[in-house]
Enzyme design. Structure first.
Site, PDB file in Angstrom:
ATOM      1  N   LYS B  78      -9.116  -7.994   0.330  1.00 50.47           N
ATOM      2  CA  LYS B  78      -7.748  -7.681   0.740  1.00 50.47           C
ATOM      3  C   LYS B  78      -7.769  -7.350   2.231  1.00 50.47           C
ATOM      4  O   LYS B  78      -8.700  -6.678   2.701  1.00 50.47           O
ATOM      5  CB  LYS B  78      -7.240  -6.492  -0.083  1.00 50.47           C
ATOM      6  CG  LYS B  78      -5.772  -6.139   0.096  1.00 50.47           C
ATOM      7  CD  LYS B  78      -5.405  -4.937  -0.800  1.00 50.47           C
ATOM      8  CE  LYS B  78      -3.933  -4.610  -0.743  1.00 50.47           C
ATOM      9  NZ  LYS B  78      -3.586  -3.480  -1.648  1.00 50.47           N
ATOM     10  N   SER B 153       0.427  -4.512  -4.496  1.00 55.28           N
ATOM     11  CA  SER B 153       0.386  -5.118  -3.184  1.00 55.28           C
ATOM     12  C   SER B 153      -0.801  -6.069  -2.977  1.00 55.28           C
ATOM     13  O   SER B 153      -0.814  -6.840  -2.031  1.00 55.28           O
ATOM     14  CB  SER B 153       0.309  -4.015  -2.116  1.00 55.28           C
ATOM     15  OG  SER B 153      -0.894  -3.286  -2.269  1.00 55.28           O
ATOM     16  N   SER B 177      -1.577  -1.152  -7.373  1.00 55.12           N
ATOM     17  CA  SER B 177      -1.675  -2.348  -6.529  1.00 55.12           C
ATOM     18  C   SER B 177      -2.818  -3.290  -6.861  1.00 55.12           C
ATOM     19  O   SER B 177      -2.877  -4.392  -6.327  1.00 55.12           O
ATOM     20  CB  SER B 177      -1.771  -1.956  -5.057  1.00 55.12           C
ATOM     21  OG  SER B 177      -0.494  -1.648  -4.561  1.00 55.12           O
TER      22      SER B 177
END
Lengths: 483, 488
Positions: B78, B153, B177
């Site tokens: 990420k 996310s 997330s």
């Protein structure tokens, strides 16, 4: 009828700790390094970097807290103090809020303006970077641009906050000096005001004498010496009283002391109050200070200045002299203690050290450590004076010779022919000569003008190059008078 | 299509000589080149670096230098974990072009473990969002239906694993997330116990809630990824000292005698019927497989969402203060320093980030602190207390990961509150710091994946993985989106 105003003064003191590394990262603390060379992701506030507390700094703040008679919190936590400033890399400072390491202590101040000053709290925080404003008058408002140096960012800083209990500018100064002595004795900081490793801010308000509520406070910054601290506070108290006497009101603000003009000047006006939005630092866990840790630090505490002064007074030193020795540089204190241990009379050793030795060093611009004077030299010198082997005035010359590396006091006295003459026979001739050279004065002495004895003793000393024993000379003179 | 490639299978194949890391990495990169134009999972694809790392892994493995379960395995990161020399943006314009001078601890551990880092994946800006639509560089789309979001996310990381452009990926889970996008994309997503994985180098959203966790295709693979990244880090003061629990201790043990709590507050009417049905079905089969199932009520869960949306923005308001244009990132010039900072932040942050900074600043302000932030902290301790009490009676708690399957792009962006509600089941584990995992258990009638959540007490990872693996084998979910490339 005019109101009598009573000042209410509180001091906030920042002390930079002399740890090896910074508060929350492994960067060395080094104030002489080239700008921005002792930094890392943590003290530069780079994205993703995290703070890890330096336990040596916690040791040191505990020492300060214990020396100031504070209680040490078993559980202490760090908070974030939020404000935007270019040299504050995270735009929040890691500080402490409602659970500081040390709380509720006091510092006793001796002397005329003395008394007990309550300590509200002693907390740990980190220093900011440094802004160098270029162009204009050196302040941010007129600068063309600013250069930032983050070497100082993250250096451990301790803040010591008094209760608003200080009642005069003189007491504030005495507190500042005593606090500095405590910090230096603990070995946690060199606490040099001129270099910024100790910094004082004062919160000042006035109120009608006898009132119990507090007036609007003003913060004074930029007090760069203990003398300017006293002057700035005294000035501000009078300024506030005048404003109020004239029917004005005090604005809550920060004022800067202008040393040359001798006045405080308005800096930034705090609108209402600053909202720092303190909240507990989520990047750290609460710190537990157990009894064992506290005991270990308590065991490491050195003798504090007040205890040292008391001990010196117990050795026969006067109050002033005890304070003078105790407050001196560490190498002088060491020499004093060493000379006393080696058998030197404490008051004499103290006299010589704080008087002639300091003066001679100042003249030659040498430090005690770098000079040729040793503990045994000092003990010998004091002994020679006390046994009347050399006179006090000769001793000064002997000391100069020792400091110049000419040898031990005995050797110097011998070499410079300064050994005292106590033999009455040898001095009789000198006495006779002085009398015959000053017949008029001798007449008056004989007529009962006793103070002229000193004159004649002085003349004999001069004639003998300081070697004569003044007691013997004076005896010879009196013998002549009674003839 | 042959059996799905997994980390364990690939690792075994590399060791018996039937597969090389270069072949595996090329397959992942090919999957990326086939799917990226449709899903936009990657912000930076490091083709060259990945192939170099793969060649290195092959030569090391060939020389008998075995660095463990991720050696030679393509892993995506990420884009809120800093990577030395590789742009790290948090999907924000303010950090566009920022190349960090150091790597996060998890990145260093992956590199020491011989993993092949494929690139950096898309996210909601600064991890604030539940759909990966709030990215300054455009949304990521769900490979099961590209009109739909992948969740967020960590949507980019979830999608790389779903389409095979990586075999595993790291995400960060602040309020769900990792687990929520795993649920919406049909992969396994796990949030470890707070403090088990170092946060050093994770650009924070909310420090007390953030935790890095793995996306994988199987539970066993999640164990392997976690085993490489977990463990005490002296650079993170919130990192748990001591050794990591034996993560695979429960694998293969089944459900016999395991006490399972079904959380009443997670059986909400608002939850889609397909999700409720799938979850109920799994619970029934768990019981049939020897689990002791009981209903558990956790009243504080009702307030968890509100508390979370005060605590997380409050911490974020300080965490994001450093992005001021002074030292790094993009700068918009101004009349003076304050003006420059103000313009830089107004220009650099997206609307959702600004909304949360304002919310958090307000919640911490004098006069509001007690009513908002202070109250939220009290709810947080209630959630912990309720969970601690529940774990006296049960080994794990179960329920849905998300109340819905993947929703359409734009469906919730106009109303932030409906978006926030998608985290309602995942937030409690962040508030308590407990581990939790989402396991894919089936598809709804529209062919969209459904996730099943298992939660365990602090450091209860061995039991968590044991139960998750049993759920995985009950569900026998082995479908892939049609978009997926072949990693076989």
């Amino acid at each position: 009828m005019t109101t009598t105003w009573e000042p209410v003064i509180g001091l906030e003191t920042h002390v930079e700790l002399e740890t090896e590394s910074k508060m929350f990262c492994g960067c060395p603390v080094d104030f002489n390094a080239e700008p921005n060379t002792v930094t890392c992701p943590v003290c530069l506030g780079l994205p993703g970097a995290l703070p890890v507390p330096n336990r040596r700094a916690i040791d040191m703040i505990m020492k300060i807290g214990l020396a100031l008679n504070c209680s040490i919190s078993e559980h202490t936590i760090f908070h974030r103090k939020n404000y935007f400033y270019a040299d504050l890399p995270k735009n929040y400072q890691i500080s402490q809020f409602d659970l500081p390491v040390c709380e509720e202590g006091f510092l006793d101040i001796e002397g005329e303006a003395g008394g007990r000053v309550g300590i509200e709290r002693v907390h740990q925080e980190e220093d900011t970077g440094k802004s160098n404003h270029m162009g204009g008058d050196g302040r941010i408002t007129s600068a063309e641009y600013s250069l930032l140096d983050f070497n100082r960012s993250g250096v451990p800083l301790v803040e010591i906050v008094t209760k608003p209990e200080i009642r005069s500018a003189t007491q504030a100064r005495a507190y500042g000096l005593e606090l500095r002595a405590v910090i230096v004795s603990l070995g946690v900081s060199d606490a040099k005001l001129e270099e910024g490793s100790i910094r004082f801010d004062a919160n000042i308000s006035v109120r009608p004498k006898g009132a119990t509520t507090l007036g609007t406070k003003v913060e004074i910054k930029n007090m760069n010496s203990y003398r300017s601290m006293e002057r700035a506070i005294a000035h501000e108290v009078i300024r506030q009283a005048q404003v109020l006497d004239d029917g004005g009101r005090i604005v809550q603000e920060t004022r800067h002391w202008d040393e040359d003009a001798g006045v405080t000047r308005s800096g930034r006006v705090k609108e209402g109050f600053s909202d720092y939005r303190f909240f507990s630092e989520p990047d750290m866990v609460p710190m537990v200070i157990d009894q064992e840790w506290q005991d270990r630090i308590a065991g490491e505490l050195p003798e504090l200045p007040s205890d040292r002064r008391k001990r010196y007074q117990g050795m026969g030193l006067g109050e002033y002299q005890a304070a003078l020795v105790a407050g001196s540089e560490p190498e002088l204190v060491q020499m004093f203690e060493g000379a006393v241990d080696a058998g030197g009379s404490p008051p004499s050793v103290a006299n010589w050290l704080t008087g002639e030795v300091v003066a001679a060093l100042r003249r030659s611009d040498h430090s005690l450590a770098a000079s040729a004077l040793t503990i045994s030299h000092l003990v010998e010198l004091v002994g020679l004076v006390e046994s009347s082997t050399i006179s006090t005035s000769a001793a000064k010359a002997v000391l100069a010779g020792v400091l110049d590396g000419e040898g031990s006091p005995g050797e110097v006295a011998e070499a410079r022919d300064l050994l005292q003459v106590s033999d009455a026979g040898a001095l009789e001739a000198a006495v006779g000569q002085v009398i015959s050279e000053n017949p008029e004065e001798f007449e008056r002495l004989s007529g009962g003008e006793q103070k002229l004895i000193g004159f004649f003793v002085g003349q004999v000393m001069k004639l003998t190059g300081g070697k004569a024993d003044p007691k013997v000379v004076s005896g010879l003179l009196r013998a002549r008078l009674s003839d | 299509m042959s059996a799905r490639q997994t980390i364990r299978r690939a690792a075994a194949a590399m060791r018996d000589g039937s597969l090389t890391s270069v072949e595996l990495t090329r397959a992942a990169l090919k999957a990326a080149s086939m799917t990226e134009s449709q899903v936009h999972a990657y912000l930076t694809l490091d083709t060259e670096g990945a192939l170099q790392a793969a060649e290195m892994a092959d030569s090391e493995l060939g020389a008998g230098d075995d660095r463990g379960p991720l050696h030679g395995i393509p892993i995506a990161l990420k884009d809120n974990m800093v990577t030395k020399g590789i742009e790290t943006t948090c999907s924000s314009r303010i950090l566009s072009g920022y190349v960090p001078p150091y790597s996060a601890t998890v990145v260093e551990r992956l590199e020491e473990g011989g993993a092949v880092i494929t690139g950096k994946t898309n996210l909601d800006e600064f991890a604030m969002g539940s759909s990966t639509e709030h990215s300054a560089f455009g949304p990521t789309r769900n490979p099961w239906d590209t009109d739909r979001v992948p969740g967020g996310s960590s949507g980019g990381s979830a999608v790389t694993v779903a389409v095979g452009s990586a075999l595993g990926a790291l995400g960060s889970d602040t309020g769900g997330s990792v687990r929520q996008p795993a649920s919406l994309t049909g992969v396994v997503g796990m949030k470890p116990t707070y403090g088990l994985v170092s946060r050093y180098g994770l650009i924070p959203f909310a420090s007390s809630l953030d935790q890095i966790g793995p996306f994988t295709r199987t539970v066993a693979d999640a164990v392997d990824v976690l085993s490489v990244i977990a463990g005490h880090d002296p650079h993170d003061a919130t990192s748990i000292p001591g050794s990591v629990p034996n993560l695979d201790a429960g694998l293969g043990r089944g459900l016999d005698g395991v006490k399972v709590g079904v959380v009443s507050e997670m059986q909400r009417d608002e939850t889609e019927p397909a999700v409720r049905g799938a979850v109920a079905n799994i619970i029934e089969q768990m019981e049939a497989n020897g689990a002791k199932v009981q209903e558990v009520s956790l009243p504080s869960f009702e307030y968890a969402l509100s508390a979370y949306y005060l605590i997380a923005p409050a911490e974020a308001s300080a965490n994001l203060a450093r992005f001021d244009g002074v030292r790094y990132g993009n700068r918009v010039d101004g009349a003076n320093v304050a003006d420059m900072m103000s313009k830089t932040r107004a220009d650099g942050f997206g609307a959702e980030v600004i909304r949360r900074i304002l919310l958090g600043t307000y919640a911490l302000s004098a006069g509001h602190f007690d009513a908002f932030y202070g109250q939220a902290l009290k709810v947080r301790s209630l959630v912990r207390r309720d969970l601690d009490a529940a774990y006296e009676d049960v080994d794990v708690l179960v329920g849905p990961t998300s109340p819905t399957t993947a929703f359409e792009l734009g469906a919730k962006t106009a109303d932030p509150l409906t978006m926030y509600l998608t985290d309602v089941f995942t937030i409690p584990a962040n508030l308590s710091g407990h581990p939790a995992i989402s396991v894919p258990v089936g598809l709804d009638e529209a062919g969209l994946p459904i996730g099943f959540q298992v939660m365990a007490p602090a450091l209860g990872e061995p039991t968590l993985f044991q139960v998750a693996e049993a759920v995985e084998s009950i569900a026998a979910f082995d479908q892939e989106p049609e978009l997926a490339g072949s990693l076989a």
